[in-house]
Motif scaffolding. Structure first.
Motif, PDB file in Angstrom:
ATOM      1  N   GLY A 149       0.821  -1.209   0.000  1.00 41.81           N
ATOM      2  CA  GLY A 149       0.000   0.000   0.000  1.00 41.81           C
ATOM      3  C   GLY A 149       0.847   1.247   0.000  1.00 41.81           C
ATOM      4  N   GLU A 150       0.208   2.341  -0.344  1.00 41.79           N
ATOM      5  CA  GLU A 150       0.871   3.644  -0.361  1.00 41.79           C
ATOM      6  C   GLU A 150       0.752   4.277   1.022  1.00 41.79           C
ATOM      7  OE1 GLU A 150       1.028   7.404  -3.394  1.00 41.79           O
ATOM      8  OE2 GLU A 150      -0.934   6.529  -2.990  1.00 41.79           O
ATOM      9  N   VAL A 151       1.826   4.954   1.443  1.00 41.33           N
ATOM     10  CA  VAL A 151       1.845   5.626   2.735  1.00 41.33           C
ATOM     11  C   VAL A 151       2.271   7.074   2.498  1.00 41.33           C
ATOM     12  CG1 VAL A 151       2.796   5.635   5.078  1.00 41.33           C
ATOM     13  CG2 VAL A 151       2.464   3.452   3.880  1.00 41.33           C
ATOM     14  N   ARG A 152       1.524   7.991   3.139  1.00 42.06           N
ATOM     15  CA  ARG A 152       1.765   9.425   2.968  1.00 42.06           C
ATOM     16  C   ARG A 152       1.832  10.116   4.337  1.00 42.06           C
ATOM     17  NH1 ARG A 152       0.335  11.476  -1.970  1.00 42.06           N
ATOM     18  NH2 ARG A 152      -0.672  10.047  -3.398  1.00 42.06           N
ATOM     19  N   PRO A 153       2.505  11.250   4.409  1.00 44.63           N
ATOM     20  CA  PRO A 153       2.410  12.049   5.638  1.00 44.63           C
ATOM     21  C   PRO A 153       0.947  12.373   5.922  1.00 44.63           C
ATOM     22  CG  PRO A 153       4.169  12.878   4.228  1.00 44.63           C
ATOM     23  CD  PRO A 153       3.410  11.851   3.422  1.00 44.63           C
ATOM     24  N   GLY A 154       0.582  12.311   7.189  1.00 42.15           N
ATOM     25  CA  GLY A 154      -0.793  12.567   7.601  1.00 42.15           C
ATOM     26  C   GLY A 154      -1.648  11.323   7.694  1.00 42.15           C
ATOM     27  N   ASP A 155      -1.177  10.208   7.132  1.00 43.12           N
ATOM     28  CA  ASP A 155      -1.947   8.965   7.215  1.00 43.12           C
ATOM     29  C   ASP A 155      -2.073   8.504   8.664  1.00 43.12           C
ATOM     30  OD1 ASP A 155      -2.454   8.685   4.516  1.00 43.12           O
ATOM     31  OD2 ASP A 155      -0.886   7.181   4.170  1.00 43.12           O
ATOM     32  N   PRO A 156      -3.216   7.916   9.019  1.00 43.94           N
ATOM     33  CA  PRO A 156      -3.368   7.350  10.360  1.00 43.94           C
ATOM     34  C   PRO A 156      -2.587   6.044  10.488  1.00 43.94           C
ATOM     35  CG  PRO A 156      -5.304   6.858   9.040  1.00 43.94           C
ATOM     36  CD  PRO A 156      -4.423   7.744   8.197  1.00 43.94           C
ATOM     37  N   ILE A 157      -2.270   5.697  11.727  1.00 43.41           N
ATOM     38  CA  ILE A 157      -1.611   4.431  12.035  1.00 43.41           C
ATOM     39  C   ILE A 157      -2.488   3.677  13.018  1.00 43.41           C
ATOM     40  CG2 ILE A 157       0.421   3.267  12.990  1.00 43.41           C
ATOM     41  CD1 ILE A 157       2.022   5.826  12.355  1.00 43.41           C
ATOM     42  N   GLY A 158      -2.907   2.483  12.621  1.00 39.56           N
ATOM     43  CA  GLY A 158      -3.645   1.606  13.518  1.00 39.56           C
ATOM     44  C   GLY A 158      -2.705   0.554  14.074  1.00 39.56           C
ATOM     45  N   VAL A 159      -2.911   0.175  15.320  1.00 42.56           N
ATOM     46  CA  VAL A 159      -2.043  -0.794  15.983  1.00 42.56           C
ATOM     47  C   VAL A 159      -2.836  -2.052  16.304  1.00 42.56           C
ATOM     48  CG1 VAL A 159      -0.567  -1.228  17.986  1.00 42.56           C
ATOM     49  CG2 VAL A 159      -0.659   1.071  16.974  1.00 42.56           C
ATOM     50  N   GLU A 160      -2.342  -3.192  15.815  1.00 37.14           N
ATOM     51  CA  GLU A 160      -2.953  -4.489  16.077  1.00 37.14           C
ATOM     52  C   GLU A 160      -1.940  -5.344  16.852  1.00 37.14           C
ATOM     53  OE1 GLU A 160      -4.356  -8.421  13.549  1.00 37.14           O
ATOM     54  OE2 GLU A 160      -4.036  -6.536  12.466  1.00 37.14           O
ATOM     55  N   PRO A 161      -2.144  -5.463  18.177  1.00 41.23           N
ATOM     56  CA  PRO A 161      -1.196  -6.262  18.969  1.00 41.23           C
ATOM     57  C   PRO A 161      -1.225  -7.726  18.551  1.00 41.23           C
ATOM     58  CG  PRO A 161      -2.647  -4.951  20.382  1.00 41.23           C
ATOM     59  CD  PRO A 161      -3.202  -4.903  18.985  1.00 41.23           C
ATOM     60  N   PRO A 162      -0.097  -8.414  18.724  1.00 40.00           N
ATOM     61  CA  PRO A 162      -0.075  -9.842  18.417  1.00 40.00           C
ATOM     62  C   PRO A 162      -0.789 -10.627  19.519  1.00 40.00           C
ATOM     63  CG  PRO A 162       2.009  -9.185  19.350  1.00 40.00           C
ATOM     64  CD  PRO A 162       1.182  -7.927  19.214  1.00 40.00           C
ATOM     65  N   PRO A 163      -1.124 -11.878  19.234  1.00 39.17           N
ATOM     66  CA  PRO A 163      -1.730 -12.692  20.299  1.00 39.17           C
ATOM     67  C   PRO A 163      -0.708 -12.942  21.415  1.00 39.17           C
ATOM     68  CG  PRO A 163      -1.337 -13.999  18.309  1.00 39.17           C
ATOM     69  CD  PRO A 163      -0.987 -12.592  17.977  1.00 39.17           C
ATOM     70  N   PRO A 164      -1.188 -13.146  22.647  1.00 38.32           N
ATOM     71  CA  PRO A 164      -0.275 -13.443  23.764  1.00 38.32           C
ATOM     72  C   PRO A 164       0.475 -14.746  23.523  1.00 38.32           C
ATOM     73  CG  PRO A 164      -2.506 -12.958  24.541  1.00 38.32           C
ATOM     74  CD  PRO A 164      -2.572 -13.074  23.059  1.00 38.32           C
ATOM     75  N   PRO A 165       1.599 -14.922  24.148  1.00 35.54           N
ATOM     76  CA  PRO A 165       2.242 -14.028  25.093  1.00 35.54           C
ATOM     77  C   PRO A 165       2.996 -12.905  24.379  1.00 35.54           C
ATOM     78  CG  PRO A 165       3.603 -15.973  24.841  1.00 35.54           C
ATOM     79  CD  PRO A 165       2.374 -16.180  23.983  1.00 35.54           C
ATOM     80  N   ARG A 166       3.146 -11.783  25.070  1.00 31.83           N
ATOM     81  CA  ARG A 166       3.865 -10.636  24.512  1.00 31.83           C
ATOM     82  C   ARG A 166       5.342 -10.971  24.408  1.00 31.83           C
ATOM     83  NH1 ARG A 166       6.887  -6.367  25.544  1.00 31.83           N
ATOM     84  NH2 ARG A 166       6.419  -4.389  24.534  1.00 31.83           N
TER      85      ARG A 166
END
Length: 180
Positions: free
Chosen positions: A157-174
């Protein structure tokens, strides 16, 4: 404050600093189009010498703008892309993420965090003492590497300044981040 992309950068040459762009294209399994570190196998000179067939766990380099702010307060003149990052972020504690965390960038790109960037002496070419300024110690005396994180591209995908960042944590254990 929501996490977002502040700047995107790339360089066709193996140079420390990367040039800011209006956008970058991330390609699944390869990295940043038009960047010297793009590829399925290692591209960083120090790693190619050890094992050129090793998987490239350093396809994308991310640094938090908050690190730039901290370094400027300490007297260093740094700007997005100058420390070799492809993506400069804001509003996200990159170093606190666990290995395997997925970052959703812009409309479709997904990068999986593989580990920490190990600061190198090349940083001192920008300004003497910069490498040491990207290292610290926690309360127990453990070494903290603050020069950003590395990842692999899962979804293009294309990424630009101003784009949002979503965070998807991995499954446990950390799994805490380690240098890659």
């Amino acid at each position: 404050m929501a996490a977002s992309v502040i700047a995107v950068s790339r360089s066709l040459r193996h140079a420390l600093s990367k040039t800011n762009q209006d956008s970058i294209l991330l390609s699944a399994g390869l990295g940043v189009d038009g960047d010297a570190h793009r590829g399925a196998t290692v591209k960083h000179h120090s790693r190619v010498g050890r094992n050129p067939a090793a998987p490239n766990l350093r396809q994308v380099h991310l640094i938090a703008a908050e690190l730039h702010d901290e370094l400027r307060q300490a007297g260093f003149a740094v700007a997005p892309g100058q420390m070799g990052e492809n993506i400069t972020t804001s509003g996200l504690d990159l170093i606190a993420l666990g290995a395997g965390t997925r970052l959703h960038l812009g409309r479709s790109a997904v990068v999986e965090v593989t580990g920490l960037r190990n600061p190198c002496a090349q940083l001192d070419k920008i300004q003497k003492g910069l490498m040491a300024a990207t290292l610290d110690r926690d309360a127990e005396g453990n070494l903290l590497r603050k020069a950003g994180i590395m990842g692999i591209v899962l979804i293009s995908g294309e990424v630009r300044p101003g784009d949002p960042i979503g965070v998807e944590p991995p499954p446990p254990p950390r799994r805490p981040l380690a240098p890659v």
